[in-house]
Write a protein that holds these residues in place. Structure first.
Motif, PDB file in Angstrom:
ATOM      1  N   ARG A   1      53.437  38.465  40.837  1.00 20.30           N
ATOM      2  CA  ARG A   1      53.436  37.869  39.666  1.00 20.30           C
ATOM      3  C   ARG A   1      52.757  38.664  39.177  1.00 20.30           C
ATOM      4  O   ARG A   1      52.918  38.483  38.070  1.00 20.30           O
ATOM      5  CB  ARG A   1      52.404  36.486  40.438  1.00 20.30           C
ATOM      6  CG  ARG A   1      51.369  35.942  39.181  1.00 20.30           C
ATOM      7  CD  ARG A   1      52.278  35.107  38.311  1.00 20.30           C
ATOM      8  NE  ARG A   1      51.633  33.752  38.882  1.00 20.30           N
ATOM      9  CZ  ARG A   1      52.682  32.522  38.982  1.00 20.30           C
ATOM     10  NH1 ARG A   1      54.164  32.916  38.506  1.00 20.30           N
ATOM     11  NH2 ARG A   1      52.169  31.462  39.270  1.00 20.30           N
TER      12      ARG A   1
ATOM     13  N   VAL B   1      46.272  30.429  44.865  1.00 19.85           N
ATOM     14  CA  VAL B   1      45.165  31.155  45.022  1.00 19.85           C
ATOM     15  C   VAL B   1      45.341  32.143  46.265  1.00 19.85           C
ATOM     16  O   VAL B   1      46.007  31.419  47.475  1.00 19.85           O
ATOM     17  CB  VAL B   1      44.220  30.863  45.428  1.00 19.85           C
ATOM     18  CG1 VAL B   1      43.635  30.000  47.136  1.00 19.85           C
ATOM     19  CG2 VAL B   1      43.043  31.738  45.469  1.00 19.85           C
TER      20      VAL B   1
ATOM     21  N   LEU C   1      48.901  29.829  50.858  1.00 20.07           N
ATOM     22  CA  LEU C   1      50.014  29.922  50.856  1.00 20.07           C
ATOM     23  C   LEU C   1      49.316  30.722  52.861  1.00 20.07           C
ATOM     24  O   LEU C   1      49.892  32.108  53.009  1.00 20.07           O
ATOM     25  CB  LEU C   1      50.924  31.179  50.295  1.00 20.07           C
ATOM     26  CG  LEU C   1      51.686  30.135  49.676  1.00 20.07           C
ATOM     27  CD1 LEU C   1      52.905  30.701  49.177  1.00 20.07           C
ATOM     28  CD2 LEU C   1      51.913  28.689  49.284  1.00 20.07           C
TER      29      LEU C   1
ATOM     30  N   SER D   1      47.543  39.239  48.015  1.00 16.16           N
ATOM     31  CA  SER D   1      49.097  38.525  48.739  1.00 16.16           C
ATOM     32  C   SER D   1      50.377  38.939  48.213  1.00 16.16           C
ATOM     33  O   SER D   1      49.622  39.891  47.133  1.00 16.16           O
ATOM     34  CB  SER D   1      48.980  37.149  48.804  1.00 16.16           C
ATOM     35  OG  SER D   1      48.830  36.666  47.616  1.00 16.16           O
TER      36      SER D   1
ATOM     37  N   HIS E   1      41.816  38.579  41.814  1.00 17.28           N
ATOM     38  CA  HIS E   1      42.128  39.373  40.458  1.00 17.28           C
ATOM     39  C   HIS E   1      42.075  37.332  39.249  1.00 17.28           C
ATOM     40  O   HIS E   1      42.282  37.603  38.432  1.00 17.28           O
ATOM     41  CB  HIS E   1      44.265  39.556  40.638  1.00 17.28           C
ATOM     42  CG  HIS E   1      43.625  40.339  39.148  1.00 17.28           C
ATOM     43  ND1 HIS E   1      42.496  41.387  39.259  1.00 17.28           N
ATOM     44  CD2 HIS E   1      44.829  41.351  38.246  1.00 17.28           C
ATOM     45  CE1 HIS E   1      43.098  42.622  37.802  1.00 17.28           C
ATOM     46  NE2 HIS E   1      44.601  41.977  37.591  1.00 17.28           N
TER      47      HIS E   1
HETATM   48  C1  LIG Z   1      39.117  46.893  44.690  1.00 20.22           C
HETATM   49  C2  LIG Z   1      40.492  46.553  43.507  1.00 20.22           C
HETATM   50  C3  LIG Z   1      41.383  46.813  43.599  1.00 20.22           C
HETATM   51  C4  LIG Z   1      42.772  46.287  42.963  1.00 20.22           C
HETATM   52  N1  LIG Z   1      43.325  48.023  42.320  1.00 20.22           N
HETATM   53  C5  LIG Z   1      44.208  47.039  42.138  1.00 20.22           C
HETATM   54  C6  LIG Z   1      45.600  48.501  41.609  1.00 20.22           C
HETATM   55  O1  LIG Z   1      45.433  49.490  41.977  1.00 20.22           O
HETATM   56  N2  LIG Z   1      46.753  48.135  41.234  1.00 20.22           N
HETATM   57  C7  LIG Z   1      46.907  46.663  40.609  1.00 20.22           C
HETATM   58  O2  LIG Z   1      48.040  46.487  40.157  1.00 20.22           O
HETATM   59  N3  LIG Z   1      45.770  45.528  41.284  1.00 20.22           N
HETATM   60  C8  LIG Z   1      45.007  46.143  41.702  1.00 20.22           C
HETATM   61  N4  LIG Z   1      43.558  45.046  41.945  1.00 20.22           N
HETATM   62  C9  LIG Z   1      44.110  43.613  41.573  1.00 20.22           C
HETATM   63  C10 LIG Z   1      45.096  42.434  42.208  1.00 20.22           C
HETATM   64  O3  LIG Z   1      44.513  43.114  43.855  1.00 20.22           O
HETATM   65  C11 LIG Z   1      45.878  42.363  42.248  1.00 20.22           C
HETATM   66  O4  LIG Z   1      46.420  42.262  41.033  1.00 20.22           O
HETATM   67  C12 LIG Z   1      46.945  41.693  43.491  1.00 20.22           C
HETATM   68  O5  LIG Z   1      48.543  41.607  43.407  1.00 20.22           O
HETATM   69  C13 LIG Z   1      46.146  40.606  43.330  1.00 20.22           C
HETATM   70  O6  LIG Z   1      46.838  39.477  44.450  1.00 20.22           O
HETATM   71  P1  LIG Z   1      46.261  38.084  45.640  1.00 20.22           P
HETATM   72  O7  LIG Z   1      47.245  37.295  45.929  1.00 20.22           O
HETATM   73  O8  LIG Z   1      45.046  38.531  45.597  1.00 20.22           O
HETATM   74  O9  LIG Z   1      45.834  37.374  43.321  1.00 20.22           O
HETATM   75  P2  LIG Z   1      44.877  35.957  43.139  1.00 20.22           P
HETATM   76  O10 LIG Z   1      43.798  36.919  42.747  1.00 20.22           O
HETATM   77  O11 LIG Z   1      44.584  34.984  44.682  1.00 20.22           O
HETATM   78  O12 LIG Z   1      46.064  35.773  41.792  1.00 20.22           O
HETATM   79  C14 LIG Z   1      46.359  36.168  40.842  1.00 20.22           C
HETATM   80  C15 LIG Z   1      47.347  36.031  40.304  1.00 20.22           C
HETATM   81  O13 LIG Z   1      48.606  35.217  40.800  1.00 20.22           O
HETATM   82  C16 LIG Z   1      49.053  34.264  41.221  1.00 20.22           C
HETATM   83  N5  LIG Z   1      49.144  33.924  42.950  1.00 20.22           N
HETATM   84  C17 LIG Z   1      49.076  34.542  43.459  1.00 20.22           C
HETATM   85  N6  LIG Z   1      49.834  34.036  44.720  1.00 20.22           N
HETATM   86  C18 LIG Z   1      50.635  33.302  44.162  1.00 20.22           C
HETATM   87  C19 LIG Z   1      52.311  33.023  44.977  1.00 20.22           C
HETATM   88  N7  LIG Z   1      52.367  32.598  46.714  1.00 20.22           N
HETATM   89  N8  LIG Z   1      53.007  32.381  44.307  1.00 20.22           N
HETATM   90  C20 LIG Z   1      52.265  32.189  42.880  1.00 20.22           C
HETATM   91  N9  LIG Z   1      51.353  32.441  41.770  1.00 20.22           N
HETATM   92  C21 LIG Z   1      50.886  33.633  42.969  1.00 20.22           C
HETATM   93  C22 LIG Z   1      47.617  33.394  40.635  1.00 20.22           C
HETATM   94  O14 LIG Z   1      47.560  31.892  40.846  1.00 20.22           O
HETATM   95  C23 LIG Z   1      47.148  34.080  40.161  1.00 20.22           C
HETATM   96  O15 LIG Z   1      47.461  34.215  38.528  1.00 20.22           O
HETATM   97  C24 LIG Z   1      42.307  45.031  42.559  1.00 20.22           C
HETATM   98  C25 LIG Z   1      41.558  43.943  42.848  1.00 20.22           C
HETATM   99  C26 LIG Z   1      40.851  44.722  43.614  1.00 20.22           C
HETATM  100  C27 LIG Z   1      39.433  43.793  43.892  1.00 20.22           C
END
Ligand SMILES: Cc1cc2nc3c(=O)[nH]c(=O)nc-3n(C[C@H](O)[C@H](O)[C@H](O)COP(=O)(O)OP(=O)(O)OC[C@H]3O[C@@H](n4cnc5c(N)ncnc54)[C@H](O)[C@@H]3O)c2cc1C
Length: 292
Positions: free
Chosen positions: A131, A58, A78, A125, A63
């Motif tokens: 990813r 996570v 992490l 992150s 997302h």
């Molecule tokens: C208000 C809001 C606005 C957003 N706007 C955008 C936007 O404009 N553009 C966009 O692209 N997205 C957007 N998103 C979606 C999201 O923020 C992105 O997809 C973001 O990059 C997800 O990162 P996370 O660390 O929160 O991933 P998580 O939600 O924690 O995980 C998503 C996926 O990534 C994997 N993952 C996470 N960290 C690692 C790691 N270190 N190694 C391997 N796998 C990993 C997880 O296992 C999972 O499969 C938005 C979300 C919100 C809530």
């Protein structure tokens, strides 16, 4: 906890996952670990893999939709400083997979390095952004990525150079277990101009999204050049709701989970929107958020 003997300081059992997600939904992880070093991470991964446990990572949880029953196996985060370092050498910025994407962007801008400022306001992150190849519509993280270092299911560490990496709309070839870090090759830019541009982009982005409400970004991927939000609108589904999950008034591709919403509410609304768009427009929407 015999499987993780000697690692009790970083492993917890039955850890609720809701606080780690933007939806604030999700039951416990059987095991939840926040390793403090790459060696500890490798040890955890090898032990869990050896025991046949499913392993997930996570990131910022921005997302993700997680079942109320929780997830079996080991969930890693992490969060330790060892995984969130950011350093700059010339026009290359290196960031740990656990670093916040926002910190990576602000470091680059401060150092007069341009490219990533287009991604301002995307939560989560660096690992999650790599990813999913986070994008702003006009730019994506992949286009600036020079290399990525990953850990495989067996604990082995591999570096992928630019040539071995593939990035496309909201997806990447980085499907190994853990993304440890990324290197981003940027262009010289004027920090003051970049900051102005970021402020503008930030205001536009925030105006298009539900503020202060539980959500996980765009629920569906855009389809063949048509935005998923406009398809949901065209299908007449803009005011749909299931239980305490509602389509956002600001953007039909965002689902807002009111306090007390359950996994089934959000999942039910996703299915309702999907089947509605298919029935009325004959288009199959693909889910963008990940469901555990
Ligand atoms: C208000 C809001 C606005 C957003 N706007 C955008 C936007 O404009 N553009 C966009 O692209 N997205 C957007 N998103 C979606 C999201 O923020 C992105 O997809 C973001 O990059 C997800 O990162 P996370 O660390 O929160 O991933 P998580 O939600 O924690 O995980 C998503 C996926 O990534 C994997 N993952 C996470 N960290 C690692 C790691 N270190 N190694 C391997 N796998 C990993 C997880 O296992 C999972 O499969 C938005 C979300 C919100 C809530």
């Amino acid at each position: 906890m015999s499987l993780f003997d000697g690692l009790e300081h970083v492993v917890r059992e039955n850890e609720p996952l809701a606080p780690f997600t933007w939806f604030r939904i999700g039951g416990p992880a059987e095991y939840f670990a926040e390793p403090t070093s790459v060696e500890e991470l490798g040890d955890l991964v090898r032990r869990a893999s050896g025991a046949g446990l499913p392993i997930r990572v996570v990131g910022g949880g921005s997302h993700l939709l997680i079942r109320d029953s929780g997830v079996k196996g080991l969930v890693l985060q992490l969060s330790a400083p060892a995984f969130s370092q950011i350093s700059v050498a010339g026009n290359v910025v290196t960031a740990g997979g656990g670093a916040k994407l926002g910190h990576l962007i602000s470091t680059a801008v401060r150092e007069g390095l341009s490219g990533l400022e287009e991604l301002v306001g995307i939560p989560g992150s660096v690992g999650g952004a790599l990813r999913n190849n986070a994008d702003s519509g006009s730019a994506d993280l992949g286009q600036w990525t020079r290399s990525a270092t990953v850990m495989k299911q067996n604990g082995e560490i591999v570096v992928h150079d630019r040539d071995a990496l593939r990035f496309s709309y909201r997806s990447s070839s980085l499907d190994e277990l853990v993304i440890l870090s990324g290197e981003f090759e940027l262009e010289p830019g004027d920090p003051a101009e970049m900051t102005k541009r970021m402020q503008k982009l930030w205001i536009i982005k925030k105006a298009e999204e539900p503020q202060g409400r539980q959500n996980a970004g765009c629920v569906f991927k855009d389809h063949g050049g048509m935005s998923a939000a406009s398809l949901i609108d065209d299908a007449g589904l803009r005011s749909s709701e299931v239980g305490k999950a509602k389509v956002s008034e600001k953007n039909a591709n965002f689902i807002v989970a009111e306090p007390g919403a359950t996994f089934d509410d959000v999942r039910g609304l996703i299915e309702l929107l999907k089947s509605g768009v298919e029935e009325r427009l004959n288009i199959e929407l693909e889910t963008a958020i990940e469901i555990w």
